[in-house]
Design an enzyme around this catalytic site. Structure first.
Site, PDB file in Angstrom:
ATOM      1  N   LYS A 185     -30.604 -58.843  12.488  1.00 18.60           N
ATOM      2  CA  LYS A 185     -30.233 -59.315  11.153  1.00 18.60           C
ATOM      3  C   LYS A 185     -31.484 -59.451  10.279  1.00 18.60           C
ATOM      4  O   LYS A 185     -32.194 -60.450  10.321  1.00 18.60           O
ATOM      5  CB  LYS A 185     -29.526 -60.683  11.203  1.00 18.60           C
ATOM      6  CG  LYS A 185     -28.911 -61.026   9.855  1.00 18.60           C
ATOM      7  CD  LYS A 185     -28.950 -62.489   9.515  1.00 18.60           C
ATOM      8  CE  LYS A 185     -30.169 -62.952   8.808  1.00 18.60           C
ATOM      9  NZ  LYS A 185     -30.470 -62.410   7.490  1.00 18.60           N
ATOM     10  N   GLU A 259     -40.008 -68.251  16.438  1.00 18.82           N
ATOM     11  CA  GLU A 259     -41.377 -67.831  16.067  1.00 18.82           C
ATOM     12  C   GLU A 259     -41.519 -68.196  14.597  1.00 18.82           C
ATOM     13  O   GLU A 259     -40.919 -67.551  13.734  1.00 18.82           O
ATOM     14  CB  GLU A 259     -41.543 -66.319  16.251  1.00 18.82           C
ATOM     15  CG  GLU A 259     -41.091 -65.847  17.612  1.00 18.82           C
ATOM     16  CD  GLU A 259     -42.159 -65.104  18.384  1.00 18.82           C
ATOM     17  OE1 GLU A 259     -43.318 -65.084  17.934  1.00 18.82           O
ATOM     18  OE2 GLU A 259     -41.813 -64.561  19.428  1.00 18.82           O
ATOM     19  N   CYS A 294     -47.433 -64.923   8.477  1.00 20.70           N
ATOM     20  CA  CYS A 294     -47.426 -66.127   9.319  1.00 20.70           C
ATOM     21  C   CYS A 294     -48.833 -66.427   9.828  1.00 20.70           C
ATOM     22  O   CYS A 294     -49.162 -67.555  10.138  1.00 20.70           O
ATOM     23  CB  CYS A 294     -46.466 -65.935  10.490  1.00 20.70           C
ATOM     24  SG  CYS A 294     -46.884 -64.534  11.538  1.00 20.70           S
ATOM     25  N   GLU A 395     -47.033 -74.856   4.389  1.00 23.29           N
ATOM     26  CA  GLU A 395     -47.239 -73.404   4.338  1.00 23.29           C
ATOM     27  C   GLU A 395     -46.948 -72.906   2.921  1.00 23.29           C
ATOM     28  O   GLU A 395     -45.865 -73.142   2.385  1.00 23.29           O
ATOM     29  CB  GLU A 395     -46.297 -72.717   5.340  1.00 23.29           C
ATOM     30  CG  GLU A 395     -46.605 -71.243   5.530  1.00 23.29           C
ATOM     31  CD  GLU A 395     -45.661 -70.557   6.523  1.00 23.29           C
ATOM     32  OE1 GLU A 395     -44.473 -70.916   6.568  1.00 23.29           O
ATOM     33  OE2 GLU A 395     -46.124 -69.649   7.236  1.00 23.29           O
TER      34      GLU A 395
END
Ligand code: NAD
Length: 491
Positions: A185, A259, A294, A395
């Site tokens: 997905k 993750e 990331c 972040e």
């Protein structure tokens, strides 16, 4: 540095239908989505979005394909995966262009995503006929005690928009090698490359339905997570979404591997090669994928004595990076992914200035002129940032980095670890003893010494703390997609 630009993306036959059981599916229950090309702010395609009905159909197709897949001799599965790696490599130019259409990653770097996937597929193809179980002695000494690893069946792999081909490599490849079927997905923001990858799977002769590709937003993702036919969910994305997914998976007790994001520290010691450290910090920081990675080293911590010397070099690298049309091969810095991201990042910058979280040294604005219709933000550097401020703890996922000072090794380690994340850490030093000593103390799934984050098929990649639980790469990455069975034969 703004490069000369021509902004119309090349005309391309972009895939827009879902791929289920080897068929292109339109008229889906999730409706459609006008995909926006981030460099122009204009729509480049209207794609189908998966809903409950398509997830259901994909699970049925995947179950059938998985039975066929696992009944093949391992040599046949291995060879098909090698064929898949060859086919991805042969299609690198098209996949790389589609990747640019997806989220405007510069064409200069997008082939790296495709070749990373190819490398992982080839690596995990090699495991198909080598992975083995074990046997152990038990108290009834003539009994046979076998420990085997089996696939989950159908796994749901949910990908972020910032690297669908990376997820193909890191997660789809080991899932297939472990004997599973996959429902991939992708985000509705990055559908084209994964859909093309799905077509390649069919073209090379994988059982139709072994890899289904269902782009969607949160609703389609939620439908996948709650489906009782899913053996495991592998999720890559943000922590807030991970919490929702783990909650949604709870009624069926579906296992979830995660993750997630990071706020990685890059430690520059006084003995580092400062020219190299500056280039590395810029590319691993605000420049590479416009900081939308990331692995972004967004907290750059520099030893006091070399702070000014490092900063001077670092700003020079940033100033010289060509910004512009992602299809121009000389361009290194493209836009961020969307209008919503642009507004979010600019709000973080404004708040950091207003609340004095650090000194704004360069950048901070949306780019105008010929770039004004795209989602371009200047590479932005804050100096002397407070490591406890939101600028250093949340972040950003944009071209914004914080630079800070430390006095000695102990303070550097303490500052680097003072975060809820633990995905990557970077160490710049010419002292090998220090490199080992510091690396061992960093609370991070990966530590990169004197180099950028370069995920390899052989090295398990994943997070500590709130950066996730899953591992991709190596035997650990294969085990992520296997469940353990103990068979005991009484004698
Ligand atoms: P996101 O969490 O918003 O979305 C990730 C995926 O989850 C998308 O496909 C999205 O459609 C789907 N999703 C959203 N809500 C859902 C729900 N309720 N149920 C099921 N699926 C749902 O993240 P993003 O903005 O696409 O990606 C950026 C994030 O991903 C950053 O935090 C980044 O650090 C992280 N990331 C981590 C890695 C890694 O390997 N650790 C790699 C790349 C990106």
């Amino acid at each position: 540095m703004i490069s000369n630009t021509v902004f119309a993306p090349p005309a391309e036959d972009l895939p827009t239908a879902l791929l289920i059981g080897g068929d292109r599916v339109t008229g889906s229950s999730g409706g459609t989505y006008d995909h926006i090309y981030p460099a122009t702010g204009e729509s480049n395609a209207t794609i189908e979005l998966a809903g409950d009905r398509e997830v259901d159909r994909a699970v049925i197709a995947a179950k059938e394909a998985q039975r066929e897949w696992i009944s093949m001799p391992p040599e046949r599965r291995r060879d098909l995966m090698f064929d898949l790696a060859d086919a991805v490599k042969a299609d690198v130019d098209r996949l790389s262009r589609f990747n640019v259409h997806d989220f405007a990653v510069p064409v200069r770097t997008s082939p790296g995503h495709v070749m990373l996937a190819e490398g992982f597929i080839r690596y995990y193809a090699g495991w198909v006929d080598k992975a083995s179980g074990s046997s152990t002695p038990v108290s009834s000494k003539f009994d046979v005690n076998l420990i085997e690893r089996e696939p989950f069946g159908v796994v749901g792999i949910i990908a972020p928009w910032n690297g669908p081909m990376v997820v193909v490599g890191l997660n789809v490849a080991p899932a297939l090698a472990a004997g599973n079927a996959v429902i991939l997905k992708p985000s509705e923001l990055s559908p084209f490359t994964p859909l093309r990858f799905g077509e390649i799977c069919v073209e090379v002769g994988l059982p139709p339905g072994l890899v289904n590709v269902l782009p969607s937003g949160p609703e389609g993702g939620a439908a996948l997570v709650r489906h009782p036919g899913i053996g495991k969910i592998h999720f890559t994305g943000g922590g807030d979404t991970a919490r929702k997914i783990i909650t949604a998976a709870a009624p069926n007790l579906t296992p979830v591997a995660t993750e997630l994001g990071g706020k990685s520290a890059n430690l520059v010691f006084e003995d580092a090669d400062l020219d190299q450290a500056a280039i590395l910090a810029a590319w691993q920081g605000p420049l590479g994928q416009s900081g939308q990675s990331c692995a972004c080293g967004s907290r750059i911590m520099v030893q006091d004595k070399v702070y000014d010397a490092f900063l001077e070099r670092f700003l020079k690298v940033i100033d010289s990076a060509p910004i512009g049309d992602p299809f121009d091969p000389s361009v290194m810095l493209g836009p961020v992914v969307s209008q919503a991201s642009t507004e979010r990042i600019l709000a973080i910058i404004d708040r950091a200035v207003d609340e004095n979280m650090g000194e704004l040294i360069t950048g901070g604005r949306r780019l105008g002129g010929e770039l004004s219709s795209g989602f371009y933000i200047e590479p932005t550097v804050f100096g002397d940032v407070d490591n406890r401020s939101p600028l250093a703890t949340v972040e950003t996922f944009g071209p914004v980095v914080s630079v800070m000072r430390f006095a000695d090794e102990a303070e550097a380690v303490a500052m680097a670890n003072d975060t809820t994340f633990g995905l990557n850490a970077f160490v710049q030093t010419a002292n090998l003893t220090r490199a080992h000593r510091v690396a061992r103390q960093l609370e991070s799934g990966s530590v990169w010494v004197n180099r950028n984050s370069d995920i390899s098929p052989q090295g398990p990649y994943g997070g500590y703390k709130q950066s996730g639980t899953g591992r991709a790469g190596g035997l650990e990455g294969l085990h992520e997609f296997q469940q353990v069975k103990n068979i005991r034969i009484g004698m």
